[in-house]
Motif scaffolding. Structure first.
Motif, PDB file in Angstrom:
ATOM      1  N   LYS A  17      34.080  62.440  46.942  1.00  0.00           N
ATOM      2  CA  LYS A  17      34.063  63.145  48.215  1.00  0.00           C
ATOM      3  C   LYS A  17      35.410  63.781  48.620  1.00  0.00           C
ATOM      4  O   LYS A  17      35.487  64.750  49.405  1.00  0.00           O
ATOM      5  CB  LYS A  17      33.600  61.894  49.126  1.00  0.00           C
ATOM      6  CG  LYS A  17      31.929  61.538  49.255  1.00  0.00           C
ATOM      7  CD  LYS A  17      31.808  60.878  50.430  1.00  0.00           C
ATOM      8  CE  LYS A  17      30.251  60.147  50.219  1.00  0.00           C
ATOM      9  NZ  LYS A  17      30.017  58.969  50.950  1.00  0.00           N
ATOM     10  N   ARG A  18      36.386  63.059  48.476  1.00  0.00           N
ATOM     11  CA  ARG A  18      37.717  63.382  48.970  1.00  0.00           C
ATOM     12  C   ARG A  18      38.051  64.898  48.169  1.00  0.00           C
ATOM     13  O   ARG A  18      38.411  65.704  48.976  1.00  0.00           O
ATOM     14  CB  ARG A  18      38.964  62.780  48.667  1.00  0.00           C
ATOM     15  CG  ARG A  18      40.323  63.175  49.181  1.00  0.00           C
ATOM     16  CD  ARG A  18      41.334  61.987  48.885  1.00  0.00           C
ATOM     17  NE  ARG A  18      42.532  62.754  49.235  1.00  0.00           N
ATOM     18  CZ  ARG A  18      43.608  62.040  49.178  1.00  0.00           C
ATOM     19  NH1 ARG A  18      43.618  60.795  48.991  1.00  0.00           N
ATOM     20  NH2 ARG A  18      44.866  62.773  49.501  1.00  0.00           N
ATOM     21  N   HIS A  21      35.948  67.713  49.359  1.00  0.00           N
ATOM     22  CA  HIS A  21      36.301  68.074  50.629  1.00  0.00           C
ATOM     23  C   HIS A  21      37.628  68.880  50.535  1.00  0.00           C
ATOM     24  O   HIS A  21      37.894  70.002  51.267  1.00  0.00           O
ATOM     25  CB  HIS A  21      36.515  66.853  51.552  1.00  0.00           C
ATOM     26  CG  HIS A  21      35.568  66.419  52.253  1.00  0.00           C
ATOM     27  ND1 HIS A  21      34.738  67.159  53.152  1.00  0.00           N
ATOM     28  CD2 HIS A  21      34.915  65.277  52.146  1.00  0.00           C
ATOM     29  CE1 HIS A  21      33.870  66.354  53.543  1.00  0.00           C
ATOM     30  NE2 HIS A  21      33.790  65.327  53.111  1.00  0.00           N
ATOM     31  N   GLN A 285      36.297  71.349  57.864  1.00  0.00           N
ATOM     32  CA  GLN A 285      37.200  71.245  56.952  1.00  0.00           C
ATOM     33  C   GLN A 285      38.623  70.495  57.666  1.00  0.00           C
ATOM     34  O   GLN A 285      39.497  69.735  57.478  1.00  0.00           O
ATOM     35  CB  GLN A 285      37.947  72.532  56.532  1.00  0.00           C
ATOM     36  CG  GLN A 285      38.860  72.238  55.273  1.00  0.00           C
ATOM     37  CD  GLN A 285      39.158  73.729  54.767  1.00  0.00           C
ATOM     38  OE1 GLN A 285      39.734  74.596  55.136  1.00  0.00           O
ATOM     39  NE2 GLN A 285      39.315  73.684  53.226  1.00  0.00           N
ATOM     40  N   VAL A 287      38.278  68.649  60.200  1.00  0.00           N
ATOM     41  CA  VAL A 287      37.802  67.069  60.634  1.00  0.00           C
ATOM     42  C   VAL A 287      38.129  66.279  59.238  1.00  0.00           C
ATOM     43  O   VAL A 287      38.830  65.074  59.447  1.00  0.00           O
ATOM     44  CB  VAL A 287      36.383  67.056  61.095  1.00  0.00           C
ATOM     45  CG1 VAL A 287      36.049  65.715  60.756  1.00  0.00           C
ATOM     46  CG2 VAL A 287      36.020  67.690  62.381  1.00  0.00           C
ATOM     47  N   SER A 288      37.659  66.913  58.176  1.00  0.00           N
ATOM     48  CA  SER A 288      38.151  66.171  56.959  1.00  0.00           C
ATOM     49  C   SER A 288      39.428  65.921  56.703  1.00  0.00           C
ATOM     50  O   SER A 288      40.008  64.899  56.389  1.00  0.00           O
ATOM     51  CB  SER A 288      37.457  66.889  55.899  1.00  0.00           C
ATOM     52  OG  SER A 288      37.869  66.717  54.653  1.00  0.00           O
ATOM     53  N   ARG A 289      40.354  66.977  57.130  1.00  0.00           N
ATOM     54  CA  ARG A 289      41.729  66.902  56.824  1.00  0.00           C
ATOM     55  C   ARG A 289      42.431  65.835  57.856  1.00  0.00           C
ATOM     56  O   ARG A 289      43.257  64.898  57.258  1.00  0.00           O
ATOM     57  CB  ARG A 289      42.581  68.170  57.248  1.00  0.00           C
ATOM     58  CG  ARG A 289      43.963  68.317  56.459  1.00  0.00           C
ATOM     59  CD  ARG A 289      44.243  69.613  57.008  1.00  0.00           C
ATOM     60  NE  ARG A 289      43.835  70.594  56.313  1.00  0.00           N
ATOM     61  CZ  ARG A 289      43.457  71.798  56.995  1.00  0.00           C
ATOM     62  NH1 ARG A 289      43.746  71.976  58.318  1.00  0.00           N
ATOM     63  NH2 ARG A 289      42.702  72.959  56.362  1.00  0.00           N
ATOM     64  N   GLU A 290      41.450  65.726  58.878  1.00  0.00           N
ATOM     65  CA  GLU A 290      42.349  64.663  59.809  1.00  0.00           C
ATOM     66  C   GLU A 290      42.018  63.029  59.257  1.00  0.00           C
ATOM     67  O   GLU A 290      42.685  62.182  59.276  1.00  0.00           O
ATOM     68  CB  GLU A 290      41.653  64.712  61.219  1.00  0.00           C
ATOM     69  CG  GLU A 290      42.750  65.468  61.968  1.00  0.00           C
ATOM     70  CD  GLU A 290      41.796  65.708  63.457  1.00  0.00           C
ATOM     71  OE1 GLU A 290      40.904  65.042  63.998  1.00  0.00           O
ATOM     72  OE2 GLU A 290      42.161  67.011  64.054  1.00  0.00           O
ATOM     73  N   GLN A 291      40.663  62.937  58.788  1.00  0.00           N
ATOM     74  CA  GLN A 291      40.188  61.885  58.093  1.00  0.00           C
ATOM     75  C   GLN A 291      41.133  61.166  56.891  1.00  0.00           C
ATOM     76  O   GLN A 291      41.306  60.148  56.847  1.00  0.00           O
ATOM     77  CB  GLN A 291      38.812  61.924  57.708  1.00  0.00           C
ATOM     78  CG  GLN A 291      37.843  61.945  58.927  1.00  0.00           C
ATOM     79  CD  GLN A 291      36.438  62.258  58.589  1.00  0.00           C
ATOM     80  OE1 GLN A 291      35.985  62.718  57.462  1.00  0.00           O
ATOM     81  NE2 GLN A 291      35.818  61.970  59.272  1.00  0.00           N
ATOM     82  N   HIS A 292      41.533  62.268  55.818  1.00  0.00           N
ATOM     83  CA  HIS A 292      42.141  62.053  54.905  1.00  0.00           C
ATOM     84  C   HIS A 292      43.812  61.775  55.168  1.00  0.00           C
ATOM     85  O   HIS A 292      44.445  62.254  54.413  1.00  0.00           O
ATOM     86  CB  HIS A 292      41.969  62.867  53.781  1.00  0.00           C
ATOM     87  CG  HIS A 292      40.301  62.749  53.352  1.00  0.00           C
ATOM     88  ND1 HIS A 292      39.609  63.855  53.556  1.00  0.00           N
ATOM     89  CD2 HIS A 292      39.711  61.650  52.820  1.00  0.00           C
ATOM     90  CE1 HIS A 292      38.425  63.220  53.008  1.00  0.00           C
ATOM     91  NE2 HIS A 292      38.374  61.966  52.544  1.00  0.00           N
TER      92      HIS A 292
END
Lengths: 292, 102
Positions: A17-18, A21, A285, A287-292
């Motif tokens: 998943k990572r 993203h 994208q 949101v995904s960057r904040e999560q990782h």
């Protein structure tokens, strides 16, 4: 290493998943084509028709054996002649070709930045095939159609042209399969799919706004390689909007909704889907960057 | 009698970090060394050793190049690598099923 296969499978699923993203970059082609579609709206200004029902040619073509042939027929709206058909034809040809090249270049540039590269071969092949329709297929179809009509054959010219194109495609596929037998299975699936989609595209090109179908083919292929649910939904919504714009007169929708009509209102829906899709992709994208 | 799922496990692949490298490489056309290093939280030496093992087994291909003046190493998975990864994942799932049933 963990001995628990469940934990290991979950870890690998998280990694997958990572990576997906991290390599997603679909917001760029969506925004690019969205802005360029909006920019095309002034080119849809209708031609001032002379009073008294004088015949007006719709495009920029020429008479060939008594039949009107126009290489840009794919791009025009069906119902009315335009003030600047040559500008519109050249504009969409440039947008489709340069937009395709910019998208491939964008993914390569992005790979250098992020360290993970999206495979763009499927997108390149699908878009090249779809691009062959307006750039080669439609002019050839009109030429064959005009020639057949003048020869007085009982078959309808356009149908004969599509049949001729299909015949050529089948012969090419058979030759390719004989040369490389290991690709037989892939070709057996791909060739009919390409033939059917190309035939549909050529048939639909006769009713105008076909550039959106070319874009839809490219975006669906890109959604496949991007492995993104959000992008797949956006590409699907765009395809529906492209079909609606191609097959239906959008002016009627505006009229029924009581909305004012304006120059280029035909292309408003696909342009809006592309722009909103691009913004949604950009937000996803972030949101995904904040999560990782 | 059915074969035990561990029979499908390849010792070269059945290692957490190597599985991670193959999984990441399978999701992209190619992956840069620095991306693998930060994502898997490995030292450069450790990652390099794992990549060498996978390359020698024919599961990965390594391509060295430059981005301007900076040297860059790109890694891509081979067809054999994809098959090995798929077999390993199937073996792990079979183990999990057996564990859940037992």
């Amino acid at each position: 290493m963990t001995d628990d296969p469940k934990v290991l499978l979950e870890e690998l699923s998280g990694l997958r998943k990572r990576v997906r993203h991290d390599r997603h970059g679909y917001w760029f082609p969506l925004l690019l084509f969205g802005v360029l579609t909006f920019a095309a709206m002034p080119l849809y200004a209708p031609k001032e028709l002379p009073v008294g029902g004088v015949h007006v040619d719709y495009g920029v073509g020429w008479r060939l054996f008594g039949t009107y042939v126009d290489p840009f027929r794919l791009y025009y709206p069906v119902i009315e002649p335009l003030e600047h058909p040559l500008a519109l034809g050249l504009y969409w040809t440039a947008v489709l070709v340069l937009g395709f090249l910019a998208t491939v270049r964008w993914y390569r540039w992005r790979a250098q930045r992020t360290g993970v590269e999206t495979p763009t071969r499927t997108y390149a092949v699908a878009t090249s095939l779809a691009l062959a329709v307006p750039l080669v297929g439609v002019p050839v179809l009109w030429f064959v159609s005009a020639t057949v009509n003048i020869m007085g054959w009982w078959l309808n010219g356009a149908r004969t042209a599509v049949a001729a194109l299909l015949l050529v495609a089948v012969v090419v596929a058979i030759v390719a399969m004989r040369r490389n037998p290991s690709r037989r299975v892939a070709l057996a699936v791909c060739v009919p799919a390409v033939l059917v989609s190309t035939t549909l595209l050529v048939a639909l090109s006769m009713v105008g706004h076909g550039q959106f179908l070319v874009l839809a083919v490219g975006l669906l292929a890109l959604a496949w390689v991007e492995r993104s649910t959000l992008f797949a939904v956006i590409a699907l919504v765009f395809t529906i909007s492209a079909l609606l714009t191609t097959l239906y007169t959008m002016e009627n929708v505006f009229w029924r909704l009581g909305l004012p009509q304006f120059v280029g209102d035909d292309v408003l829906l696909p342009a809006a889907v592309l722009l909103l899709g691009g913004v949604a992709g950009l937000a996803a994208q972030a949101v995904s960057r904040e999560q990782h | 009698m059915t074969e035990h799922p561990t029979a499908g496990i390849d010792e070269t692949v059945h290692q957490r970090h190597r599985l991670g490298i193959l999984t990441i490489a399978a999701e992209a056309k190619r992956v840069e060394f620095g991306y693998l290093k930060s994502t898997l939280e490995l030292t450069a030496g450790n990652l390099s050793r794992h990549i060498t093992v996978l390359e020698e087994a024919g599961l990965l291909e390594v391509e060295k190049g430059y981005d301007g003046k900076r040297p860059k190493t790109w890694v891509s998975i081979t067809n054999k690598g994809r098959e090995a990864l798929a077999a390993e994942m199937a073996a792990l799932r079979a183990l999990l099923d057996r564990h859940d049933r037992g």
